[in-house]
Design an enzyme around this catalytic site. Structure first.
Site, PDB file in Angstrom:
ATOM      1  N   CYS A 157       0.835  -1.200   0.000  1.00 11.89           N
ATOM      2  CA  CYS A 157       0.000   0.000   0.000  1.00 11.89           C
ATOM      3  C   CYS A 157       0.872   1.253   0.000  1.00 11.89           C
ATOM      4  O   CYS A 157       1.578   1.502  -0.966  1.00 11.89           O
ATOM      5  CB  CYS A 157      -0.990  -0.038   1.168  1.00 11.89           C
ATOM      6  SG  CYS A 157      -2.304   1.197   1.040  1.00 11.89           S
ATOM      7  N   GLU A 216      -2.566  -9.149   3.313  1.00 15.58           N
ATOM      8  CA  GLU A 216      -2.927  -9.658   4.645  1.00 15.58           C
ATOM      9  C   GLU A 216      -4.429  -9.619   4.895  1.00 15.58           C
ATOM     10  O   GLU A 216      -4.910 -10.158   5.887  1.00 15.58           O
ATOM     11  CB  GLU A 216      -2.162  -8.872   5.720  1.00 15.58           C
ATOM     12  CG  GLU A 216      -2.645  -7.452   5.994  1.00 15.58           C
ATOM     13  CD  GLU A 216      -2.190  -6.398   4.988  1.00 15.58           C
ATOM     14  OE1 GLU A 216      -1.645  -6.774   3.932  1.00 15.58           O
ATOM     15  OE2 GLU A 216      -2.398  -5.201   5.265  1.00 15.58           O
ATOM     16  N   HIS A 276      -3.908  -5.074  -0.115  1.00 18.67           N
ATOM     17  CA  HIS A 276      -3.498  -5.607   1.186  1.00 18.67           C
ATOM     18  C   HIS A 276      -3.542  -7.130   1.166  1.00 18.67           C
ATOM     19  O   HIS A 276      -4.602  -7.717   1.386  1.00 18.67           O
ATOM     20  CB  HIS A 276      -4.401  -5.059   2.287  1.00 18.67           C
ATOM     21  CG  HIS A 276      -4.139  -3.620   2.565  1.00 18.67           C
ATOM     22  ND1 HIS A 276      -3.188  -3.190   3.467  1.00 18.67           N
ATOM     23  CD2 HIS A 276      -4.657  -2.503   2.009  1.00 18.67           C
ATOM     24  CE1 HIS A 276      -3.148  -1.874   3.475  1.00 18.67           C
ATOM     25  NE2 HIS A 276      -4.028  -1.429   2.598  1.00 18.67           N
TER      26      HIS A 276
END
Lengths: 253, 196
Positions: B78, B180, B178
């Site tokens: 990001c 994650e 993202h």
């Protein structure tokens, strides 16, 4: 292509996910961490955990539930309920939330939106608005829908966005718990009034309701709680139906 | 050991949690010497480009550039990916690393901003980071500024215009989304980084 999100909301009371109609006749629906991962596996694009009791004595229970849920959840995770100040938000982020949702506290003190956004980013701040249709428009209610504010929901949504909110979670109190469809008029009015994403909530009952709120209501995401518990509606099946109806969704997921 | 760089911006829990889940050896650090000593670097970040100013203040900028030029695998996520470019219109006085050319810009006014949600990846062949990831896989984004399309782009995203979803050059990797927060697809991408 950016897809429309289907968000599963878990209402939590005393560390357990509960389900009832309008917070009454609560039934136990399981452990928050287990429910969250099950919904995510089943295709939910995002999980919201809402502490519906949110008394100060329950904060430790909430933070523990957030921590356990976040550990095994690899999807966006929002936590709301009882966040009154920056420190409350920080504790929830520390426990593993990606976003927080604030409602009454933001109405009382709109600058709180900016304080949390200033530290954690606007993308982490969801302003939840509970609105009910009144003569001449939609009025904002707080304290779980019990207290009228006299404020116009569209104006408040605009102000919240200007204060630094990243998303609006808009609940129609008239439709909440009825499974009679989203209030597309309310959703569309707000979605066209702000430049940030709007999550529609309240009234989900069928796949057709979701198609309508995305098409007519211009919602960016739609949230539901009751229909996603006890296997009443399968999220993967819902997304397949949306896909077939031409709504862009994360499918297969 | 993978060093997750902590420069005081946003929350690093989710990235650490995902790497822990994959069984990686991870340290969260704001110390330049720990960054230099690590085998791999992960630069996370979410929020405003100005928060990257903290990298300069903490002496982390030099450590990151040193690790990158030493050939250590480096993943920016990001805002961490945007830092790899020359800078951003979001905050012109903070310089990026300039490893990739161009500046990050705002999305056109024809689309809502921030760009939030799951969007599909148009993957180009030959990426090590995206190895085994199916074409059109969905990943989760939340950002208002985007990196330009460059020759090192390994996946494109589409939102009002085409933007760089992933870049890769040698040991340097960047993803705008993202991983994650992107379910199994994201975990597979992080696993690729652990194994690169």
């Amino acid at each position: 292509m950016l897809t429309k999100r289907i968000i599963a909301c878990l209402d939590m009371d005393g560390g357990r996910v509960v389900k009832g109609v309008r917070f009454k006749n609560l039934r136990d629906a399981g452990d928050p961490a287990e429910c969250a991962t099950a919904h995510a596996r089943n295709g939910a694009d995002e999980i919201v955990l809402l502490d519906i009791t949110a008394t100060s004595g329950n904060r430790r229970t909430l933070l523990d539930a957030v921590f356990r849920t976040a550990r095994s959840l690899f999807a966006p995770f929002t936590v709301g309920g009882g966040i009154r100040q920056l420190e409350d938000a920080a504790a929830v982020f520390d426990a593993g939330a990606d976003k927080i949702a604030i409602n009454s506290a933001a109405v009382r003190d709109p600058a709180l939106i900016g304080r949390i956004a200033g530290r954690f980013g606007s993308q982490a701040v969801v302003v939840a608005i509970d609105a009910r249709k009144v003569d001449g428009g939609f009025e904002v209610f707080v304290a779980g829908g019990r207290v009228a504010t006299g404020r116009n929901a569209i104006q408040w949504a605009r102000e919240a966005a200007a204060c630094g909110a990243g998303e609006i979670l808009l609940t129609s109190m008239d439709r909440d718990g009825t499974q009679s469809g989203f209030d597309c008029q309310l959703v569309r009015t707000v979605a066209e009034a702000v430049s940030i994403p709007v999550i529609a909530s309240g009234g989900a009952g069928s796949a057709r309701d979701f198609v309508e709120v995305f098409r007519e209501g211009r919602a960016d995401a739609a949230l539901a709680a009751s229909i996603f518990h006890f296997g009443i509606e399968n999220i993967a099946e819902l997304k397949r139906e949306l896909h077939d109806a031409g709504i862009p969704v994360r499918w297969p997921c | 050991m993978i060093a997750i760089v902590d420069y005081g911006a946003g929350n690093l829990n989710s990235v650490k949690k995902a790497l822990d889940y994959l069984g990686a050896d991870v340290v969260v650090t704001g110390q330049p010497e720990t960054v230099v000593a690590a085998d791999k670097i992960l630069l996370p970040g979410v929020g405003h480009f100005s928060s990257l100013r903290a990298l300069d203040r903490a002496g982390l900028r030099e450590a990151l550039l040193q690790a990158a030029s030493a050939g250590k695998p480096f993943l920016g996520i990001c805002l961490g990916m945007q830092w790899l470019f020359e800078g951003s219109e979001e905050c012109s006085e903070v310089a990026g690393a300039g490893i990739f050319p161009g500046r990050c810009r705002q999305f056109p006014s024809s689309v809502k901003s921030p760009h939030v949600g799951w969007n599909s990846l148009a993957i180009q062949e030959g990426s090590r980071l995206l190895q085994g990831i199916a074409q059109d896989s969905f990943v989760y984004y939340t950002h208002s500024f985007h990196a330009p399309v460059v020759s090192a782009m390994t996946a494109a995203g589409e939102y009002g215009l085409q933007f760089a979803a992933a870049v890769e050059h040698g040991n340097i990797f960047g993803v705008q989304f993202h991983p994650e927060k992107s379910g199994d697809v994201g975990l597979a991408i992080l696993k690729n980084f652990c194994e690169v």
